[in-house]
Design an enzyme around this catalytic site. Structure first.
Site, PDB file in Angstrom:
ATOM      1  N   CYS A 183      -2.306  15.901 -42.285  1.00  0.00           N
ATOM      2  CA  CYS A 183      -2.008  15.239 -43.552  1.00  0.00           C
ATOM      3  C   CYS A 183      -3.216  15.300 -44.482  1.00  0.00           C
ATOM      4  O   CYS A 183      -3.550  16.358 -44.987  1.00  0.00           O
ATOM      5  CB  CYS A 183      -1.536  13.809 -43.286  1.00  0.00           C
ATOM      6  SG  CYS A 183      -0.516  13.146 -44.619  1.00  0.00           S
ATOM      7  N   GLU A 239       2.363  12.953 -34.684  1.00  0.00           N
ATOM      8  CA  GLU A 239       2.535  11.788 -33.805  1.00  0.00           C
ATOM      9  C   GLU A 239       3.890  11.133 -34.031  1.00  0.00           C
ATOM     10  O   GLU A 239       4.389  10.405 -33.167  1.00  0.00           O
ATOM     11  CB  GLU A 239       1.395  10.789 -34.018  1.00  0.00           C
ATOM     12  CG  GLU A 239       1.595   9.790 -35.116  1.00  0.00           C
ATOM     13  CD  GLU A 239       1.536  10.392 -36.514  1.00  0.00           C
ATOM     14  OE1 GLU A 239       2.146   9.833 -37.434  1.00  0.00           O
ATOM     15  OE2 GLU A 239       0.892  11.456 -36.675  1.00  0.00           O
ATOM     16  N   HIS A 298       2.906  14.601 -39.911  1.00  0.00           N
ATOM     17  CA  HIS A 298       2.461  13.679 -38.873  1.00  0.00           C
ATOM     18  C   HIS A 298       3.067  14.067 -37.522  1.00  0.00           C
ATOM     19  O   HIS A 298       4.182  13.654 -37.193  1.00  0.00           O
ATOM     20  CB  HIS A 298       2.882  12.248 -39.222  1.00  0.00           C
ATOM     21  CG  HIS A 298       2.137  11.646 -40.367  1.00  0.00           C
ATOM     22  ND1 HIS A 298       1.446  10.466 -40.260  1.00  0.00           N
ATOM     23  CD2 HIS A 298       1.956  12.078 -41.643  1.00  0.00           C
ATOM     24  CE1 HIS A 298       0.873  10.180 -41.419  1.00  0.00           C
ATOM     25  NE2 HIS A 298       1.180  11.151 -42.276  1.00  0.00           N
TER      26      HIS A 298
END
Length: 401
Positions: A259, A353, A351
């Site tokens: 990001c 995650e 992202h």
């Protein structure tokens, strides 16, 4: 039944939406953006990348699962304000420890409910993200002219450096899980807890460092690699972190950025960044990984992007060898990843995650761990396009986090 407290959402173009107070009362200012996730509002609220922004949830029903301590992505809620249509009247999840409304009040987050959030979203999609303000309580009694003047006096996101506002002030360490690869220096530009957990599960001892850390302070943890996290603000206003990153690349350390970290890698390599009209925010962005041909549904939260050629390898303007765009958003062809072919560095704009969101891109943490192991096996040598090697097999994205 208590009488609802009036509230109003005011946009800098003069558009107004009347509703009722939700959460704390008063006034708040920020850049108005929308998030399209149907779930995961707690992760959105506690994502430091949303600092300075008033977030509209396009999903109409928010708050039904309450709030808990386990799903916090950072130490606090970071949004400047919160806009929802229909807040849940009850909490119906066994993991809930308190209601969303209680959390907003306790943390001083001014919100508004009872407005057509999709109408506001369509407005933003047409005209772009803009400054806005929420006014409730006594501030709702200000004149329309006063409210609009206050909104227009608010700060612009362009040119804004917010890293120091969201970063830790002291270093923190998370132990590696399983066989240890080595120490990983994470520059905290707004890192999420899920990112730290994913890196630790790959065998890194994760050293989270303040955003103001120097190259010397990063090297002092004896890292086998360096990671730049997500975060808020304009990458063009983060010169110090870019210079530190250039030092990391000059040292030959493997690097992974996500990001905001992707944007800063782009700048370190000599590329430009620019502001998107309304950004990518939500958990349903289709991105193609050009190395595998896989299309992934990914979680995004960014208002800026890197400008780079989409076709074929190109030379780094700052002398770091050949580069390529590794990932592209299929909605609008925005650059979603960079891969350096002659040095051990890569990044993605989204992202992996995925908290909250799909786990299609979680394999990128495996790719990073493999890159570090490969680099360690070669020593510190680089420069033969070997950094294509850490590409994981096409089915590796199916691994659980």
């Amino acid at each position: 039944m208590a009488v609802p407290t009036p509230a109003v959402l005011v946009l800098e173009d003069g558009t107004r939406y009347a509703g009722r107070a939700y959460g704390a009362q008063g006034r708040t200012l920020g850049e108005l953006v929308f998030a399209t996730g149907m779930t995961g509002y707690q992760e959105t609220l506690t994502d430091p990348s949303y600092a300075g922004q008033i977030v509209i949830q396009t999903a109409p029903h928010i708050g039904n699962t309450g709030m808990n301590d386990e799903d916090m992505e950072s130490r606090r809620i970071w949004v400047a304000g919160y806009v929802v249509r229909d807040p849940s009247r009850i909490v119906s999840n066994h993991r809930s420890q308190r209601s969303l409304d209680e959390e907003l009040v306790a943390t001083g987050i001014v919100g508004i409910a009872g407005i057509d959030t999709r109408a506001v979203t369509r407005h933003i999609r047409d005209l772009g993200a803009m400054r806005a303000g929420i006014f409730s309580g006594e501030d709702a009694g200000l004149s329309e002219e006063q409210q609009l003047d206050i909104v227009r006096s608010g700060r612009e996101m362009s040119g804004l450096n917010l890293s120091a506002e969201v970063s830790v002030t002291d270093a923190a360490v998370t132990a590696a899980v399983g066989e240890k690869i080595g120490n990983l220096a994470v520059l905290d530009l707004g890192v999420k807890q899920s990112t730290i957990d994913n890196l630790a599960r790959r065998g890194f001892e994760v050293h989270v460092l303040p955003a103001t850390s120097t190259l010397e302070q990063i090297l002092a943890v004896d890292p086998v690699a360096v990671f730049y996290s997500n975060g808020p603000g304009d990458p063009a206003a983060s010169d110090s972190q870019v210079e530190v990153l250039r030092g990391v690349l000059d040292e030959g350390l493997p690097f992974f950025g996500i990001c905001f970290g992707n944007q800063l890698l782009g700048r370190a390599l000599g590329l430009e960044t620019y502001k998107l009209p309304f950004g990518h925010r939500g958990i349903n962005q289709p991105v193609i990984d050009r190395s595998t041909g896989k299309v992934e549904i990914t979680a995004h939260n960014h208002g800026f992007a890197v400008k780079a050629p989409l076709d074929g390898p190109f030379e780094s303007p700052n002398g770091y060898g050949r580069l390529e765009v590794s990932h592209v958003d299929l909605n609008d062809d925005v650059v979603e990843g960079l891969n350096a072919l002659d040095i051990p560095a890569f990044s993605v704009q989204y992202h992996p995650e995925a908290a909250a969101g799909p786990h299609d891109a979680n394999y990128l943490f495996d790719r990073f761990a493999d890159l570090v192991r490969t680099h360690a096996g070669r020593g510190s040598s680089s420069g033969d396009a070997a950094y294509r090697d850490p590409v994981i097999s096409p089915d590796s994205h199916r691994k659980d986090a």
